[in-house]
Design a protein around this motif. Structure first.
Motif, PDB file in Angstrom:
ATOM      1  N   ILE A 183      34.636  -6.646  21.369  1.00 24.35           N
ATOM      2  CA  ILE A 183      35.621  -7.226  20.462  1.00 24.35           C
ATOM      3  C   ILE A 183      35.290  -8.702  20.284  1.00 24.35           C
ATOM      4  O   ILE A 183      35.005  -9.406  21.259  1.00 24.35           O
ATOM      5  CB  ILE A 183      37.042  -7.099  21.041  1.00 24.35           C
ATOM      6  N   ASN A 184      35.351  -9.170  19.058  1.00 23.50           N
ATOM      7  CA  ASN A 184      35.100 -10.584  18.786  1.00 23.50           C
ATOM      8  C   ASN A 184      36.409 -11.369  18.906  1.00 23.50           C
ATOM      9  O   ASN A 184      37.352 -11.140  18.143  1.00 23.50           O
ATOM     10  CB  ASN A 184      34.507 -10.751  17.379  1.00 23.50           C
ATOM     11  N   LEU A 185      36.449 -12.273  19.877  1.00 17.97           N
ATOM     12  CA  LEU A 185      37.627 -13.103  20.108  1.00 17.97           C
ATOM     13  C   LEU A 185      37.248 -14.577  19.964  1.00 17.97           C
ATOM     14  O   LEU A 185      36.147 -14.985  20.334  1.00 17.97           O
ATOM     15  CB  LEU A 185      38.199 -12.877  21.514  1.00 17.97           C
ATOM     16  N   THR A 186      38.180 -15.374  19.437  1.00 15.55           N
ATOM     17  CA  THR A 186      37.971 -16.818  19.426  1.00 15.55           C
ATOM     18  C   THR A 186      38.123 -17.350  20.851  1.00 15.55           C
ATOM     19  O   THR A 186      38.614 -16.644  21.746  1.00 15.55           O
ATOM     20  CB  THR A 186      38.982 -17.521  18.510  1.00 15.55           C
ATOM     21  N   ALA A 187      37.725 -18.593  21.060  1.00 10.54           N
ATOM     22  CA  ALA A 187      37.839 -19.191  22.397  1.00 10.54           C
ATOM     23  C   ALA A 187      39.294 -19.216  22.871  1.00 10.54           C
ATOM     24  O   ALA A 187      39.586 -18.913  24.031  1.00 10.54           O
ATOM     25  CB  ALA A 187      37.260 -20.604  22.394  1.00 10.54           C
ATOM     26  N   ARG A 188      40.223 -19.573  21.995  1.00  6.82           N
ATOM     27  CA  ARG A 188      41.640 -19.622  22.371  1.00  6.82           C
ATOM     28  C   ARG A 188      42.177 -18.229  22.648  1.00  6.82           C
ATOM     29  O   ARG A 188      42.940 -18.029  23.594  1.00  6.82           O
ATOM     30  CB  ARG A 188      42.463 -20.280  21.270  1.00  6.82           C
ATOM     31  N   GLU A 189      41.800 -17.262  21.820  1.00  6.50           N
ATOM     32  CA  GLU A 189      42.257 -15.890  22.031  1.00  6.50           C
ATOM     33  C   GLU A 189      41.770 -15.364  23.369  1.00  6.50           C
ATOM     34  O   GLU A 189      42.521 -14.734  24.117  1.00  6.50           O
ATOM     35  CB  GLU A 189      41.766 -14.988  20.897  1.00  6.50           C
ATOM     36  N   PHE A 190      40.501 -15.642  23.681  1.00  5.95           N
ATOM     37  CA  PHE A 190      39.961 -15.181  24.958  1.00  5.95           C
ATOM     38  C   PHE A 190      40.691 -15.839  26.122  1.00  5.95           C
ATOM     39  O   PHE A 190      41.043 -15.168  27.100  1.00  5.95           O
ATOM     40  CB  PHE A 190      38.462 -15.475  25.058  1.00  5.95           C
ATOM     41  N   SER A 191      40.917 -17.146  26.047  1.00  6.92           N
ATOM     42  CA  SER A 191      41.598 -17.856  27.129  1.00  6.92           C
ATOM     43  C   SER A 191      43.011 -17.324  27.341  1.00  6.92           C
ATOM     44  O   SER A 191      43.464 -17.159  28.477  1.00  6.92           O
ATOM     45  CB  SER A 191      41.647 -19.360  26.824  1.00  6.92           C
ATOM     46  N   LEU A 192      43.712 -17.035  26.250  1.00  5.39           N
ATOM     47  CA  LEU A 192      45.071 -16.507  26.361  1.00  5.39           C
ATOM     48  C   LEU A 192      45.054 -15.118  26.997  1.00  5.39           C
ATOM     49  O   LEU A 192      45.846 -14.827  27.901  1.00  5.39           O
ATOM     50  CB  LEU A 192      45.714 -16.458  24.976  1.00  5.39           C
ATOM     51  N   GLY A 217      35.010 -23.334  28.795  1.00  4.37           N
ATOM     52  CA  GLY A 217      36.234 -22.613  28.476  1.00  4.37           C
ATOM     53  C   GLY A 217      37.439 -22.983  29.297  1.00  4.37           C
ATOM     54  O   GLY A 217      38.499 -22.353  29.159  1.00  4.37           O
ATOM     55  N   TYR A 218      37.323 -24.007  30.141  1.00  2.00           N
ATOM     56  CA  TYR A 218      38.446 -24.425  30.970  1.00  2.00           C
ATOM     57  C   TYR A 218      39.207 -25.561  30.286  1.00  2.00           C
ATOM     58  O   TYR A 218      38.596 -26.455  29.682  1.00  2.00           O
ATOM     59  CB  TYR A 218      37.971 -24.904  32.344  1.00  2.00           C
ATOM     60  N   THR A 219      40.524 -25.532  30.391  1.00  2.00           N
ATOM     61  CA  THR A 219      41.347 -26.662  29.959  1.00  2.00           C
ATOM     62  C   THR A 219      41.376 -27.645  31.125  1.00  2.00           C
ATOM     63  O   THR A 219      41.812 -27.293  32.222  1.00  2.00           O
ATOM     64  CB  THR A 219      42.767 -26.198  29.613  1.00  2.00           C
ATOM     65  N   THR A 220      40.895 -28.852  30.902  1.00  2.00           N
ATOM     66  CA  THR A 220      40.687 -29.795  32.006  1.00  2.00           C
ATOM     67  C   THR A 220      41.396 -31.116  31.754  1.00  2.00           C
ATOM     68  O   THR A 220      41.177 -31.764  30.730  1.00  2.00           O
ATOM     69  CB  THR A 220      39.185 -30.069  32.205  1.00  2.00           C
ATOM     70  N   ASP A 221      42.243 -31.531  32.707  1.00  2.00           N
ATOM     71  CA  ASP A 221      42.863 -32.850  32.696  1.00  2.00           C
ATOM     72  C   ASP A 221      42.156 -33.703  33.740  1.00  2.00           C
ATOM     73  O   ASP A 221      41.880 -33.231  34.852  1.00  2.00           O
ATOM     74  CB  ASP A 221      44.357 -32.761  33.008  1.00  2.00           C
TER      75      ASP A 221
END
Length: 219
Positions: free
Chosen positions: A148-157, A24-28
């Motif tokens: 609550i059901n959240l998408t991966a992007r929704e959860f990250s935000l 779930g991490y945004t990684t560069d």
């Protein structure tokens, strides 16, 4: 969370980037001190994963420069150097943790979470805001103890907003935290995620500050 990974070994770098993205991490990912410094100057990161044995300049040079500039960016050293003096030297130079290769990606992810907890002043993994509770490890959320059901992007935000409740975060910064290099971002992507979160959490949970950004409302 957006992470900057410095690693010159292609196999290790690709493996870690895949594992971190899956968690779930945004990684560069960069492979030199010069590339890391350029990335740090152009992007906001939550944490730096720093290999010491980089080509050209060693990773500890970058760490020392960051701390001399007063940067409080959390840093986890990833290195094959397992000598006691190397570990002590890395921690004394300002690293928040020190992980010796080879290691399991699961251990690195656990250490990232531990450093993030300390950085944000949380005693446990769960983050609470009024009747809202999220678990960053399992990527689950509850409102009034109902899941609550959240998408991966929704959860990250949502996670990003909850790390600094009350603080207004710009649309551009949210995009930076949710999307890595090369990922295409639509002009209204963040607005769509915010709209979907409001449908699931209620309109009062996430507030808009026109022309500035978004923030979590009062608990």
């Amino acid at each position: 969370m957006r992470l900057l990974l410095t690693e010159d070994d292609t196999m290790i770098g690709e493996g870690l980037k895949h594992a971190l993205n899956h968690a779930g991490y945004t990684t560069d990912w960069v492979s030199s001190v010069h590339e890391a410094e350029t990335a740090l100057q152009t992007m906001n990161y939550n944490m730096l994963l720093l290999d010491l044995g980089l080509p050209g300049q060693a990773g500890n040079v970058l760490l020392e420069r960051l701390r001399r500039k007063g940067s409080a960016l959390p840093v986890i050293i990833l290195t094959a150097r397992d000598d006691l003096q190397d570990r002590i030297g890395g921690l004394n130079a300002g690293a928040d943790d020190y992980l010796v290769k080879p290691f399991a990606s699961e251990e690195l992810i656990a250490r990232i979470r531990a450093v993030a907890r300390r950085q944000n002043g949380h005693a446990s993994n769960d983050i609470r805001h009024g009747q809202l509770r999220i678990d960053p490890i399992r990527h689950q959320a509850w409102l009034n103890e109902k899941q609550i059901n959240l998408t991966a992007r929704e959860f990250s935000l949502l996670h990003e907003l909850l790390l600094t409740p009350g603080a207004v975060i710009s649309k551009e910064r949210l995009e930076d935290h949710l999307y890595g290099w090369g990922e295409e971002v639509g002009s209204n992507t963040i607005e769509v995620h915010i709209c979907n979160l409001r449908k699931k959490l209620g309109n009062r949970m996430i507030r808009t500050v026109r022309g500035v950004g978004y923030h979590i409302g009062e608990a």
